[in-house]
Enzyme design. Structure first.
Site, PDB file in Angstrom:
ATOM      1  N   VAL A 156       8.532  -3.333  -3.187  1.00 13.10           N
ATOM      2  CA  VAL A 156       9.552  -4.104  -2.473  1.00 13.10           C
ATOM      3  C   VAL A 156      10.451  -4.815  -3.485  1.00 13.10           C
ATOM      4  CG1 VAL A 156       9.990  -5.849  -0.710  1.00 13.10           C
ATOM      5  CG2 VAL A 156       7.917  -4.457  -0.593  1.00 13.10           C
ATOM      6  N   LYS A 161      12.178  -1.920   0.751  1.00 15.05           N
ATOM      7  CA  LYS A 161      10.867  -1.312   0.498  1.00 15.05           C
ATOM      8  C   LYS A 161      11.075   0.149   0.138  1.00 15.05           C
ATOM      9  CE  LYS A 161       6.304  -0.593   2.532  1.00 15.05           C
ATOM     10  NZ  LYS A 161       5.457  -0.791   3.727  1.00 15.05           N
ATOM     11  N   GLY A 181       4.404   1.290  -0.994  1.00 19.49           N
ATOM     12  CA  GLY A 181       5.636   1.257  -1.764  1.00 19.49           C
ATOM     13  C   GLY A 181       5.842  -0.049  -2.507  1.00 19.49           C
ATOM     14  N   ASP A 228      -3.795  -4.404  10.503  1.00 20.54           N
ATOM     15  CA  ASP A 228      -4.030  -4.966   9.160  1.00 20.54           C
ATOM     16  C   ASP A 228      -3.596  -6.430   9.137  1.00 20.54           C
ATOM     17  OD1 ASP A 228      -4.893  -5.012   6.560  1.00 20.54           O
ATOM     18  OD2 ASP A 228      -3.077  -4.135   5.726  1.00 20.54           O
ATOM     19  N   GLY A 265       0.791  -1.209   0.000  1.00 22.50           N
ATOM     20  CA  GLY A 265       0.000   0.000   0.000  1.00 22.50           C
ATOM     21  C   GLY A 265       0.828   1.265   0.000  1.00 22.50           C
TER      22      GLY A 265
END
Length: 752
Positions: free
Chosen positions: A434, A448, A432, A545, A430
């Site tokens: 990786v 990241k 960036g 999350d 959400g």
């Protein structure tokens, strides 16, 4: 008499001059080529006020061969009573640059006085082209309302949406705003094709706020919210922009085909398309790149697109132009350079060169100093821009790290990721992208690289650094360092090489290789990590999350909880924490959404969905399933209530080795975590200990032989009671609510 003759002669001269002027104007108009063809011969080029450029068309041509006026079935339009239609959607405008504006119905649900609901266009679909993520917004209008925009494309499905709640507060509903009170809006994700729009409300509460909820996609900037719309929405249809392309493959695969659509003087473009490609006229050409005539050369000398002194100093070439000076003069013939007599130009050139040499000598002596200062200032700018000062302040305020954090240079990370090669991308989260990288000491890491962010996203980036720097747990992904001296900030983690738990549950090939014993261990390890965050960390941490996509697996299937960009630190002297609702649909705690209060029990609710996924092998939210089974959590509870528990278990999970009683214990534990009231759910510490107890029972076969089922239930009950009596009391914490505006948090993240 003489004066009269002079006037007569003057009149004749003026008439001749006027005639010459008119004739030259007519000749100039005649010299201009006719506008390029936009449609095929014998085909209608308009319908009402809308122009129809090829590859679009209506019906068959009037030529003897009666060929189709359109490229293929996707571009077949209908003209009815001077209105142009794509399927049953009225068309307002079509551009050969790849966009079309159409009218789409507003989806709504309304309640009558007796409480009965009435749907209007509840699941309308738009299938042929992708809706433009740049030109549209998704809106939901109504109090206590929410809406979904669903996409079914390429064998996959995903959704975005937002919710609007008023809580009885009319004073905070303002005209012209759409921030989540009375009206909410979100951006459109990319590649949304074959869409459906759904308007919904929380129970029947909408009937007290104008009776209706409305959801729709609309051209950005077209719709303005007004409070009167809560009671009488003025639109039945609104304009939406779609992106159209030709073909079903990219440029490289299409160029060799017989149906390649790009004609003469054009090039193929597919960089921002989800399916097919677009045709674009080459620089210096104009027209319809799909038409059989192709694009034609632009005579820049007759337009304002040239930079010459005048049309007399301009020579048109194929796709371009050249400026020149008449004989006897020198220069480039442009408006900047002009034309000059040769002797003057020579003197000017000599003086200019001498001055240029002096200037270069002066500048070169200061160049190195200037560049060094410039580099220092640029690094300072990026350090501040990326939240370096905020990070220093929070660390100095007492947020000490449990491990040293390395500050990497931009060159170190650039080299480790091979100049950020796209082939090394292992995930898109959400906040960036990786990359997999190898440091100079041969350590394999995950880098990241955050997106270019605004101030609120900088807070998310700094939050992740603070959260991870305090954690030292074998089942939590380890933060190794960060880099703040570039325009885009970066974090460096340990590399976890075996994908996500989501992959291993829902990938058909991988899921068959994961035994129940392994699943139980992964669940116990993840629960232990979350319990550590809630109870053992120096400052309690709510992940916010929790999902299978954020649980990574190493080569021994050891669980690693990851992605703390949405996490929150909870001060020890607070029991509640107000924050925006963030998370993933299907995992979100309903109490969190309804009460605007985030607690550690919200993580418990999300973790129960992970347990149910491990038991059933099903996704938490799936619009392909029947309506009563779309929510996995609700379907699971329903099956348990009706004593149909084993119907929802994944095929092959039950066998003689693991016994159905043991799996039933996990199912019962998941049911406890699914309770709608947070205080009635167990803490993560209780969940972790109960899972660890079940795991130990799996591990020692003598337990099954020497202890009967009633004794096992008694021991588990005793352990759970002990935890209730002596466990951590800091897990009742609440948070705030907002419309689900961040569509990137609604989609699954990679988790690294």
């Amino acid at each position: 008499m003489e004066l009269k003759q002079k006037h007569t002669k003057l009149g004749k001269v003026l008439m001749v001059a006027l005639a010459l002027l008119v004739s030259s104007s007519v000749a100039a108009d005649q010299a201009l080529p006719p506008p390029p063809n936009q449609t095929l011969p014998g085909c209608n080029d308009t319908c009402g006020d809308v122009k129809i450029p090829y590859p679009f068309g209506t019906g068959m041509s009037s030529t003897p061969d009666h060929k189709p006026c359109f490229l293929d079935g996707r571009f077949n339009l209908t003209c009815n009573n001077s209105t142009l239609y794509l399927s049953n959607f009225p068309v307002l405008n079509i551009s050969v640059q790849g966009q079309m504006e159409v009218l789409v119905y507003v989806s709504s649900i309304c309640y009558s006085q007796d409480g009965n609901s009435n749907w209007n266009h509840p699941t309308q679909k738009f299938a042929k082209f992708s809706i433009s993520k740049e030109e549209n917004k998704f809106h939901t209008v109504g109090c206590n309302s929410y809406g979904f925009l669903n996409s079914f494309y390429n064998g996959e499905e995903y959704s975005t949406g937002c919710s609007s709640k008023c809580y009885g507060n009319k004073r905070e509903i303002h005209n012209g705003t759409c921030y989540g009170i009375g009206c909410c809006q979100v951006d459109i994700p990319p590649s949304m094709r074959n869409i459906s729009i759904e308007a919904k409300s929380f129970s029947d509460s909408t009937k007290y706020w104008g009776n209706c909820s409305y959801s729709f996609v609309v051209k950005d900037g077209y719709y303005t919210f007004d409070t009167s719309h809560l009671y009488a929405f003025p639109y039945e249809m609104l304009p939406m922009v779609v992106d159209w392309t030709v073909g079903n493959q990219g440029c490289d695969a299409s160029k060799s085909g017989v149906d390649y659509a790009c004609m003469n003087n054009t090039y193929c473009y597919d960089k921002d398309t989800d399916l097919g490609y677009r045709c674009i006229c080459n620089e210096g050409y104009e027209g319809n790149p799909y038409h059989s005539d192709g694009c034609r050369d632009i005579d820049e000398c007759k337009t304002s697109k040239n930079t010459c002194l005048s049309e007399n100093n301009c020579h048109n070439t194929d796709g371009s132009f050249k400026c020149f000076c008449p004989k006897g003069q020198s220069g480039d013939g442009t408006k900047d350079g002009g034309c000059h007599r040769r002797d003057i130009v020579t003197k000017v050139v000599i003086g200019t060169r001498a001055g240029f040499i002096v200037l270069i000598v002066g500048i070169s002596s200061l160049y190195l100093i200037y560049e060094k200062r410039k580099l220092i200032k640029l690094k300072e700018k990026f350090f501040k821009q990326n939240g370096g000062i905020i990070l220093q302040q929070r660390l100095s305020a007492g947020e000490n790290t449990s491990q040293s954090t390395t500050v990497f240079s931009a060159e170190q990370l650039k080299k480790a990721a091979n100049n950020y090669d796209e082939s090394l991308i292992i995930g898109r989260g959400g906040y960036g992208i990786v990359y997999k990288g190898v440091l100079s000491d041969k350590r394999i890491v995950a880098i990241k690289k955050s997106k270019i962010v605004d101030q609120s996203q900088i807070e998310q980036f700094i939050n992740e650094v603070i959260v991870l720097s305090q954690i030292n747990h074998r089942n939590v992904v380890k933060l190794l360092g960060c880099c703040l001296e570039t325009e885009v900030p970066s974090l460096v983690y340990e590399f976890v090489n075996n994908g996500t738990l989501f992959d291993y549950i829902h990938n058909e090939v991988k899921a068959g290789n994961v035994s129940w014993k392994t699943r139980l261990r992964i669940a116990a390890e993840a629960a232990g990590a979350l319990s550590y965050l809630h109870s053992a960390a120096s400052i309690p941490i709510i992940h916010r999350d929790v999902k299978t996509a954020n649980i990574l697996l190493d080569d021994t299937y050891t669980a690693k909880v990851s992605d703390f960009g949405a996490s929150r630190l909870v001060p020890l002297d607070q029991t509640e924490l107000a924050t925006l609702v963030q998370g993933t649909l299907g995992y979100l705690d309903p109490e969190y959404m309804q009460t605007s209060q985030l607690t550690q029990k919200s993580d418990v609710y999300s973790f129960r969905v992970v347990l149910v996924e491990l038991l059933t092998g099903e996704k938490p939210l799936c619009f392909k399933r029947p309506e009563e089974e779309r929510s996995l959590a609700m379907h699971f509870l329903s099956c348990l209530k009706e004593d149909r528990m084993f119907e929802v278990f994944q095929v092959g999970i039950l066998n003689e080795e693991n016994k159905e009683e043991k799996i039933k214990e996990v199912a019962i534990l998941a049911t406890k975590c699914l309770r709608l009231i947070g205080e009635e759910r167990p803490s993560m510490k209780e969940v972790a200990m109960e899972l660890e107890g079940l795991r130990l029972m799996e591990k020692h076969s003598w337990t099954n032989e020497e202890v009967n089922l009633e004794e096992t239930h008694y021991l588990l009950h005793e352990a759970s009671s002990s935890i209730h009596e002596h466990g951590d009391n800091n897990h009742h914490q609440n948070t705030g609510y907002d419309s689900i505006r961040d569509h990137e948090l609604i989609a699954f993240d990679d988790g690294r």
